[in-house]
Design an enzyme around this catalytic site. Structure first.
Site, PDB file in Angstrom:
ATOM      1  NE  ARG A  93      45.222  38.227  39.697  1.00 52.04           N
ATOM      2  CZ  ARG A  93      43.939  38.441  39.927  1.00 52.04           C
ATOM      3  NH1 ARG A  93      43.578  39.249  40.892  1.00 52.04           N
ATOM      4  NH2 ARG A  93      43.016  37.866  39.189  1.00 52.04           N
ATOM      5  CB  CYS A 117      48.995  42.698  39.750  1.00 57.93           C
ATOM      6  SG  CYS A 117      48.468  42.206  38.117  1.00 57.93           S
ATOM      7  NE  ARG A 122      45.894  39.136  36.228  1.00 60.83           N
ATOM      8  CZ  ARG A 122      47.095  38.619  36.401  1.00 60.83           C
ATOM      9  NH1 ARG A 122      48.098  39.412  36.709  1.00 60.83           N
ATOM     10  NH2 ARG A 122      47.314  37.345  36.258  1.00 60.83           N
ATOM     11  CG  ASP A 306      52.335  36.210  30.252  1.00 61.33           C
ATOM     12  OD1 ASP A 306      51.814  37.274  30.611  1.00 61.33           O
ATOM     13  OD2 ASP A 306      51.992  35.102  30.699  1.00 61.33           O
ATOM     14  CB  ILE A 328      45.609  40.043  27.368  1.00 59.03           C
ATOM     15  CG1 ILE A 328      45.638  39.149  26.121  1.00 59.03           C
ATOM     16  CG2 ILE A 328      45.257  39.215  28.610  1.00 59.03           C
ATOM     17  CD1 ILE A 328      44.412  38.304  25.895  1.00 59.03           C
TER      18      ILE A 328
HETATM   19  N1  EPU Z   1      39.254  38.730  33.294  1.00 61.97           N
HETATM   20  C1  EPU Z   1      38.030  39.231  33.657  1.00 61.97           C
HETATM   21  N2  EPU Z   1      37.293  38.542  34.581  1.00 61.97           N
HETATM   22  C2  EPU Z   1      37.750  37.378  35.140  1.00 61.97           C
HETATM   23  C3  EPU Z   1      39.005  36.861  34.744  1.00 61.97           C
HETATM   24  C4  EPU Z   1      39.735  37.560  33.810  1.00 61.97           C
HETATM   25  O1  EPU Z   1      37.595  40.278  33.170  1.00 61.97           O
HETATM   26  O2  EPU Z   1      37.032  36.813  35.979  1.00 61.97           O
HETATM   27  C5  EPU Z   1      40.037  39.459  32.283  1.00 61.97           C
HETATM   28  C6  EPU Z   1      41.408  39.892  32.823  1.00 61.97           C
HETATM   29  O3  EPU Z   1      41.332  41.114  33.518  1.00 61.97           O
HETATM   30  C7  EPU Z   1      42.209  40.011  31.557  1.00 61.97           C
HETATM   31  C8  EPU Z   1      41.637  38.886  30.692  1.00 61.97           C
HETATM   32  O4  EPU Z   1      40.350  38.570  31.237  1.00 61.97           O
HETATM   33  O5  EPU Z   1      41.953  41.229  30.935  1.00 61.97           O
HETATM   34  C9  EPU Z   1      42.455  37.627  30.658  1.00 61.97           C
HETATM   35  O6  EPU Z   1      42.830  37.261  31.976  1.00 61.97           O
HETATM   36  P1  EPU Z   1      43.057  35.736  32.399  1.00 61.97           P
HETATM   37  O7  EPU Z   1      42.014  35.366  33.386  1.00 61.97           O
HETATM   38  O8  EPU Z   1      43.202  34.895  31.198  1.00 61.97           O
HETATM   39  O9  EPU Z   1      44.458  35.851  33.147  1.00 61.97           O
HETATM   40  P2  EPU Z   1      44.883  34.986  34.374  1.00 61.97           P
HETATM   41  O10 EPU Z   1      44.315  33.644  34.265  1.00 61.97           O
HETATM   42  O11 EPU Z   1      44.684  35.759  35.639  1.00 61.97           O
HETATM   43  C10 EPU Z   1      47.032  33.894  33.314  1.00 61.97           C
HETATM   44  C11 EPU Z   1      48.493  33.870  33.618  1.00 61.97           C
HETATM   45  C12 EPU Z   1      49.104  35.215  33.283  1.00 61.97           C
HETATM   46  C13 EPU Z   1      48.854  35.490  31.786  1.00 61.97           C
HETATM   47  C14 EPU Z   1      47.348  35.451  31.498  1.00 61.97           C
HETATM   48  C15 EPU Z   1      47.012  35.629  30.022  1.00 61.97           C
HETATM   49  C16 EPU Z   1      48.617  32.328  35.467  1.00 61.97           C
HETATM   50  C17 EPU Z   1      48.886  32.101  36.908  1.00 61.97           C
HETATM   51  N3  EPU Z   1      48.676  33.587  35.037  1.00 61.97           N
HETATM   52  O12 EPU Z   1      46.478  34.905  34.134  1.00 61.97           O
HETATM   53  O13 EPU Z   1      50.501  35.101  33.509  1.00 61.97           O
HETATM   54  O14 EPU Z   1      49.344  36.766  31.453  1.00 61.97           O
HETATM   55  O15 EPU Z   1      46.815  34.178  31.933  1.00 61.97           O
HETATM   56  O16 EPU Z   1      47.667  34.689  29.261  1.00 61.97           O
HETATM   57  O17 EPU Z   1      48.395  31.373  34.741  1.00 61.97           O
HETATM   58  C18 EPU Z   1      52.649  35.913  33.950  1.00 61.97           C
HETATM   59  O18 EPU Z   1      53.041  34.737  33.983  1.00 61.97           O
HETATM   60  O19 EPU Z   1      53.444  36.882  33.960  1.00 61.97           O
HETATM   61  C19 EPU Z   1      51.220  36.196  33.913  1.00 61.97           C
HETATM   62  C20 EPU Z   1      50.720  37.385  34.197  1.00 61.97           C
END
Ligand code: EPU
Length: 430
Positions: A93, A117, A122, A306, A328
């Site tokens: 991702r 995923c 996501r 996480d 989340i």
């Molecule tokens: N979301 C939206 N629209 C967007 C982006 C996100 O609706 O454009 C929603 C997501 O679906 C979710 C929420 O906002 O419900 C938060 O998602 P976020 O964007 O913060 O997650 P991410 O940036 O894709 C990162 C970590 C994840 C961790 C999350 C939350 C990385 C590479 N991944 O994901 O890590 O769970 O932040 O803290 O930094 C892991 O390491 O196992 C992992 C999944």
């Protein structure tokens, strides 16, 4: 390599365990190297499969990537926008993190939508909205994101609801645009702070770091950092802190910045565990009189999503009746069927609420995780359970935890990778 390991639980773990560099900060730092044309040198990014795949993505973009010991060198002299194979983009991702740097540096980016995923669909619309606000034209054509910009300008970007990689993407792009960008409702995760510090070491001007309003004054160009050490993996550290509260003997976790673990330490103490902190070493003793506690996940500094699956294991053991609320991700109870197969009493209610009634012991079972943290949770359960469990999902563990089997062995966990011929073993949770 087989996807399954056998763990004989019920033994006390002993000794100390060391935390590796952060996966999620490391992936962002690697993407940020695209913002300059020299060689970046970063220490401590663990060679896990997500990192290897991010390295391959950078290579597709013309980077020369090499790793000696734990030092990663990324030379961007020949970098330019090339197409990245869809399979590579969808393999992690975090591939979306190259979007901001590519548009800001080359004025063009094209990559397939990273897709969903096991834990969520996501979406990435916040990333796209942020990049558009800076002046890029963004279209989705046949499942690919295409972003084009002749000149990007600083802007006010409201993330509305928090997104970790969304904040990172806009912050990285904003470093190279003309003028000032303000990101409102930015997340405050330590990985975002680490990325901001990395960008500053490249010459970026960022203030408000660690708050929900980041202010970035764009610079004409950045230079590649000659030396930077990635922060430690706070989710790996948290996984070990929870393991310490599950097992009989105290466990000492080194390279664990307790500042990042405030809510986890508070909840561990609430269930009765004793947590002693000496500098960056933390020792956890199992609760003598276990109590129940409720947790609700949320953006930092709230309880990390996480660590929710791992904490659920602790709550499943003799801790009375507790509630876990996941706010989340919409499908982050993928560990629960496996735990239920091990005798845990967990009821999933509407609204992403799990109600857990602690049991005296978990029993060994054949189980398989559906994602990285779900598998980590099942491994903790297998370590706590009596008897030998077979846990599938090591392909997920290899994405996010470095040398984990070796670390478990070092602390006395009876763990054995099953040979390939036994990897046909499957379970209904696959
Ligand atoms: N979301 C939206 N629209 C967007 C982006 C996100 O609706 O454009 C929603 C997501 O679906 C979710 C929420 O906002 O419900 C938060 O998602 P976020 O964007 O913060 O997650 P991410 O940036 O894709 C990162 C970590 C994840 C961790 C999350 C939350 C990385 C590479 N991944 O994901 O890590 O769970 O932040 O803290 O930094 C892991 O390491 O196992 C992992 C999944």
């Amino acid at each position: 390599m087989s996807d399954y390991i056998a763990i004989t639980g019920g033994h006390d773990v002993t000794e100390d365990i060391h935390v590796s560099g952060s996966k999620n900060a490391g992936l962002a730092l690697m993407a940020a190297t695209l913002l300059a044309s020299g060689t970046s040198t970063i220490q401590g990014i663990p060679p896990i499969s997500d990192v290897n795949n991010m390295g391959r993505i950078l290579q597709c973009l013309g980077a020369d990537v090499s790793c000696v010991d734990d030092v990663l060198e990324i030379n961007m002299t020949n970098a330019k926008q090339h197409s990245i194979p869809d399979e590579l983009v969808s393999s992690l991702r975090a591939s979306i993190l190259v979007l901001g740097p590519l548009v800001a540096r080359f004025g063009y980016a094209k990559l397939c939508l990273p897709g969903g995923c096991a834990i969520s669909s996501r979406p990435v619309e916040k990333h796209l909205r942020g990049i558009k606000k800076l002046g890029a034209t963004v279209n989705i054509i046949n499942g690919s994101i295409e972003a084009l910009a002749s000149r990007l300008l600083g802007a006010t970007v409201n993330m509305e609801t928090p997104s970790v990689t969304g904040t990172m993407n806009v912050m990285m792009a904003a470093c190279l645009v003309h003028g000032v960008t303000r990101i409102h409702n930015a997340v405050r995760e330590p990985e975002v702070v680490d990325l901001a510090n990395f960008l500053i070491s490249m010459g970026a001007d960022i203030s408000g770091i660690g708050t929900d309003c980041l202010i970035i004054v764009g610079r004409g160009g950045l230079s590649s950092p000659s030396q930077y050490k990635v922060m430690e993996d706070r989710i790996e550290a948290g996984t070990f802190l929870i393991l310490g509260a599950i097992c009989g003997n105290p466990l000492t976790i080194h390279r664990c910045n307790v500042e990042y673990q405030t809510i986890l330490v508070k909840k561990l103490r609430s269930v009765g565990a004793v947590v002693d902190v000496v500098g960056n070493s933390v020792t956890v003793h199992k609760a003598e009189k276990p109590c129940s506690v409720d947790i609700q996940t949320g953006p930092y500094p709230a309880f990390p999503t996480d660590l929710q699956p791992q904490f659920t294991v602790l709550l499943s053991l003799d801790h009375g009746k507790s509630r876990v609320v996941e706010t989340i991700f919409e499908s982050r109870f993928g560990h629960c069927p496996g735990l239920q197969a091990m005798n845990a009493k967990i009821q999933i209610n509407p609204g992403q609420v799990a109600v857990i009634s602690g049991v005296r012991k978990l029993s060994a079972a054949l189980i398989a995780g559906s994602d990285l943290r779900a598998t980590a949770s099942l491994v903790l359960a297998a370590i706590a359970a009596h008897g030998t469990s077979v846990v599938g999902g090591m392909k997920y563990i290899n994405r996010g935890y470095f040398d984990l089997e070796k670390k478990w062995e070092q602390i006395g966990v009876a763990v054995r990778r099953l040979p390939d011929e036994q990897s046909h073993i499957s379970s209904k949770y696959d």
